[in-house]
Design an enzyme around this catalytic site. Sequence first.
Site, PDB file in Angstrom:
ATOM      1  N   GLU A   1       0.828  -1.193   0.000  1.00 43.81           N
ATOM      2  CA  GLU A   1       0.000   0.000   0.000  1.00 43.81           C
ATOM      3  C   GLU A   1       0.871   1.255   0.000  1.00 43.81           C
ATOM      4  O   GLU A   1       0.553   2.252  -0.656  1.00 43.81           O
ATOM      5  CB  GLU A   1      -0.911  -0.018   1.232  1.00 43.81           C
ATOM      6  CG  GLU A   1      -2.050   0.958   1.172  1.00 43.81           C
ATOM      7  CD  GLU A   1      -3.078   0.661   2.262  1.00 43.81           C
ATOM      8  OE1 GLU A   1      -4.139   0.100   1.941  1.00 43.81           O
ATOM      9  OE2 GLU A   1      -2.817   0.966   3.427  1.00 43.81           O
TER      10      GLU A   1
ATOM     11  N   GLU B   1       2.091   1.744  -3.407  1.00 44.24           N
ATOM     12  CA  GLU B   1       0.981   2.213  -4.237  1.00 44.24           C
ATOM     13  C   GLU B   1       0.737   3.713  -4.005  1.00 44.24           C
ATOM     14  O   GLU B   1       0.569   4.484  -4.958  1.00 44.24           O
ATOM     15  CB  GLU B   1      -0.279   1.408  -3.893  1.00 44.24           C
ATOM     16  CG  GLU B   1      -1.469   1.709  -4.789  1.00 44.24           C
ATOM     17  CD  GLU B   1      -2.731   0.939  -4.372  1.00 44.24           C
ATOM     18  OE1 GLU B   1      -2.692   0.179  -3.385  1.00 44.24           O
ATOM     19  OE2 GLU B   1      -3.756   1.128  -5.038  1.00 44.24           O
TER      20      GLU B   1
ATOM     21  N   CYS C   1      -8.331  -1.930   4.219  1.00 44.78           N
ATOM     22  CA  CYS C   1      -8.194  -3.077   5.137  1.00 44.78           C
ATOM     23  C   CYS C   1      -9.476  -3.385   5.878  1.00 44.78           C
ATOM     24  O   CYS C   1      -9.652  -4.480   6.379  1.00 44.78           O
ATOM     25  CB  CYS C   1      -7.135  -2.858   6.205  1.00 44.78           C
ATOM     26  SG  CYS C   1      -5.844  -1.763   5.789  1.00 44.78           S
TER      27      CYS C   1
ATOM     28  N   SER D   1      -7.372   1.867  -2.229  1.00 48.51           N
ATOM     29  CA  SER D   1      -6.148   1.107  -2.517  1.00 48.51           C
ATOM     30  C   SER D   1      -6.573  -0.245  -3.071  1.00 48.51           C
ATOM     31  O   SER D   1      -7.565  -0.822  -2.627  1.00 48.51           O
ATOM     32  CB  SER D   1      -5.354   0.912  -1.230  1.00 48.51           C
ATOM     33  OG  SER D   1      -4.488  -0.195  -1.370  1.00 48.51           O
TER      34      SER D   1
ATOM     35  N   LYS E   1     -15.340  -9.545   8.855  1.00 49.26           N
ATOM     36  CA  LYS E   1     -14.309 -10.384   8.238  1.00 49.26           C
ATOM     37  C   LYS E   1     -14.906 -11.701   7.751  1.00 49.26           C
ATOM     38  O   LYS E   1     -14.378 -12.330   6.846  1.00 49.26           O
ATOM     39  CB  LYS E   1     -13.171 -10.624   9.236  1.00 49.26           C
ATOM     40  CG  LYS E   1     -12.324  -9.384   9.492  1.00 49.26           C
ATOM     41  CD  LYS E   1     -11.380  -9.103   8.337  1.00 49.26           C
ATOM     42  CE  LYS E   1     -10.695  -7.757   8.459  1.00 49.26           C
ATOM     43  NZ  LYS E   1      -9.894  -7.440   7.254  1.00 49.26           N
TER      44      LYS E   1
ATOM     45  N   GLU F   1     -16.058 -10.761   4.404  1.00 47.72           N
ATOM     46  CA  GLU F   1     -14.934 -10.557   3.496  1.00 47.72           C
ATOM     47  C   GLU F   1     -14.362 -11.890   3.000  1.00 47.72           C
ATOM     48  O   GLU F   1     -14.086 -12.052   1.813  1.00 47.72           O
ATOM     49  CB  GLU F   1     -13.839  -9.750   4.205  1.00 47.72           C
ATOM     50  CG  GLU F   1     -12.648  -9.460   3.317  1.00 47.72           C
ATOM     51  CD  GLU F   1     -11.552  -8.670   4.048  1.00 47.72           C
ATOM     52  OE1 GLU F   1     -11.209  -9.014   5.192  1.00 47.72           O
ATOM     53  OE2 GLU F   1     -11.032  -7.727   3.451  1.00 47.72           O
TER      54      GLU F   1
ATOM     55  N   GLU G   1     -14.065 -13.193  -5.047  1.00 53.49           N
ATOM     56  CA  GLU G   1     -12.725 -12.967  -5.621  1.00 53.49           C
ATOM     57  C   GLU G   1     -11.597 -13.314  -4.647  1.00 53.49           C
ATOM     58  O   GLU G   1     -10.432 -13.306  -5.028  1.00 53.49           O
ATOM     59  CB  GLU G   1     -12.612 -11.516  -6.108  1.00 53.49           C
ATOM     60  CG  GLU G   1     -12.732 -10.432  -5.052  1.00 53.49           C
ATOM     61  CD  GLU G   1     -14.165 -10.078  -4.617  1.00 53.49           C
ATOM     62  OE1 GLU G   1     -15.106 -10.825  -4.938  1.00 53.49           O
ATOM     63  OE2 GLU G   1     -14.318  -9.054  -3.934  1.00 53.49           O
TER      64      GLU G   1
ATOM     65  N   CYS H   1     -10.240  -1.485  15.218  1.00 53.91           N
ATOM     66  CA  CYS H   1     -10.587  -2.884  15.490  1.00 53.91           C
ATOM     67  C   CYS H   1     -10.618  -3.248  16.962  1.00 53.91           C
ATOM     68  O   CYS H   1     -11.249  -4.227  17.342  1.00 53.91           O
ATOM     69  CB  CYS H   1      -9.617  -3.817  14.781  1.00 53.91           C
ATOM     70  SG  CYS H   1      -9.471  -3.435  13.037  1.00 53.91           S
TER      71      CYS H   1
END
Lengths: 465, 196
Positions: free
Chosen positions: A163, A166, A183, A203, A242, A245, A250, A387
């Site tokens: 990241e 990037e 994230c 990102s 999560k 996710e 994908e 978190c």
Amino acid sequence: MSYKDPIIHIDEQLCTGCRRCAAVCPVDAIIGEPGHPQTIDAHRCVVCGQCVQICTAYAADNESTTALRAVKLQERGQLPNVREPLFAAYSSGDIQKVKAVLADPKRFKVVQCAPAIRVSLAEEFGLPFGTLTPGKMAAALRRLKFDRIYDTNFAADVTIMEEGSELIGRVMSGERLPMFTSCCPAWVKHAETVAPELLEHLSSCKSPMQMAGALFKTYGAELDGIAPSDIFSVAVMPCTCKKFECSREEMSVNGCREVDVVITTRELASLIKDQGIDFIHLPDEPFDSPLGKYSGAGSIFGVTGGVMEAAIRTGYELITHEQIPNLQLDFVRGEEGIRTAEVQIGELELKVAVVAGLKYVDAVLAKVAEGTCPYHFIEVMACPEGCVSGGGQPKLLLETQRKIAYQARKSAVYRHDSHQKVRKSHENPDIIKLYKDFLGEPLGHTSHHLLHTKFVDRSLKEEMS
Amino acid sequence: MNNVQPSPFVIAEAGKCIGCKACELACFAVHNDHNGVVAAVGTVTVPVIPRLHVIRTESFTLPVQCRQCENAPCAEACPVQAIRREEGTIVIHEESCIGCKGCAMACPFGAISLYKAYSNGKVVPQIQLKERQHSAMVRSAKVIAYKCDLCRTRDHKDGAMGNVPACVEVCPVEALSLVHPDTSVSRSRTAAAMRL
Ligand code: SF4
Ligand code: SF4
Ligand code: SF4
Ligand code: SF4
């Protein structure tokens, strides 16, 4: 295992309709009349689990409801011997699945733990807020018969490499700025739902959890000489989203799910209790190498501002080729909903913003859409303090303790960082080795294939027409 | 001077209560140190036994709890003197309670409930009394009376609001308050006089 379970539920038999959950829901996903059971709009819901944390309506426990309790535990995916009260708002559990696979000696079981687990798990065993237990946690996971005790913190270091590079690329070219972190899956789902036209500002990095999963089934599989399809990859997360996710289509590598099952901090605690492990008296044990070795930068991902701080520690040195003068970046530490700062990095004046709590993000998105958002880099975390305050973290009996609990978890995260020998991701020797032996360079071909992703437009177009 | 110092008590305003049961949960939390209950829900290994009870009707929700009556009928009814006034609070001595239900019947507010006694996270068994379970005789669980004690034994130093009962402290809509009758009475007298 791409399941359609909405993950966050309200039990209509238990919900009293107090609507305290609606007050904490950052996206107005809770629908209903006061005094009547509420329902969740699964399309809007970002699965952050803040409603699960606040709900205090519980099932009164008496002889006549004992059988009902067993049914509810089963429905909720919890272990049958869980003793804690059942609340109206809850998240689907996946612990039964994990328990079954752990008993299967033929599977190669790999586990990773998010940075925010080691600062909160001990609360489930009655230890004070902010008790740091990375060593006991690793020991407990070993007792549970995981074959490899790895760590999401390692992948957080990888995330910073990817990241950070990037961001530097985008700032140099002036393209697709501001860049948002990616994230936090609840933030990503929200962006996909309300601002699909701005997704190129995120990102392209997968979250550390998914990066870790991808590395376990490639690099890790190679190191251990195991077929990726034989690996069962579990992630212990402070976050209910999560679970969503890991089931995204994908998120697979060479046909294998990167992360097979996500369990929360609370679920891990219930498994440790179920197996009769005396957590408090466990010795401190290390994580396994190399995918369990992390820097201080990796460990601060668990708090709001942490990703930003970790990225600046590395970004500064990659750009200037000089040591960053101060490792503790107090300007991003804090608890306000939006914090902004300007950081001098060589010639560049990097403008950054940290958003803690999804309810603050819509104003920022509006500015980006208008083209008037002045920042280069924006960290967004859906939960109010990052978190450490996630929906899968230990739930408090007393609302009045929430503030001190979050504060203590947060200072434990920073304490953990300050005690690490290596505190910058790019100086983690196992990260250097990973790039040398396997990934090549950040944003390179292998990285691109394994560690980066695309986002999905989740807006309801038919609503418009 | 023959004036008494009336006991304070907790009372709820029906118009405000949203029925979230946070008060019940808080009450349970602060009375169960001896059962290993700490901050996290995960430390709970016994049923949630609150000392106030949120009732629901068609038109309102409202917790009901002990009024700390001056001539406590529960204490009058208790045959073993397990109920006493201590520092202005009517308290049930759980170890003396024989579970006769006299207090629960006598309470005009239904503020007293009978539940099993727990200690160290386990049911406290009877010393002698047994009952038949699956064709074996087992010691029965000890059952005792529970009611609001104004958080008398609670360590208040963690509280954000100082020395108030847990239920009052957690109620998100301030439906509960600790009433000190002496001051409230003079306040309402003054208010009434002002309206004249
Ligand atoms: S889910 Fe819980 S917090 Fe939400 S309205 Fe129902 S009882 Fe209240
Ligand atoms: S999980 Fe989060 S977004 Fe979904 S209903 Fe609960 S608070 Fe709202
Ligand atoms: S905490 Fe307050 S609002 Fe909630 S049930 Fe109790 S009195 Fe009612
Ligand atoms: S004052 Fe304390 S004991 Fe009484 S009902 Fe409230 S929390 Fe329970």
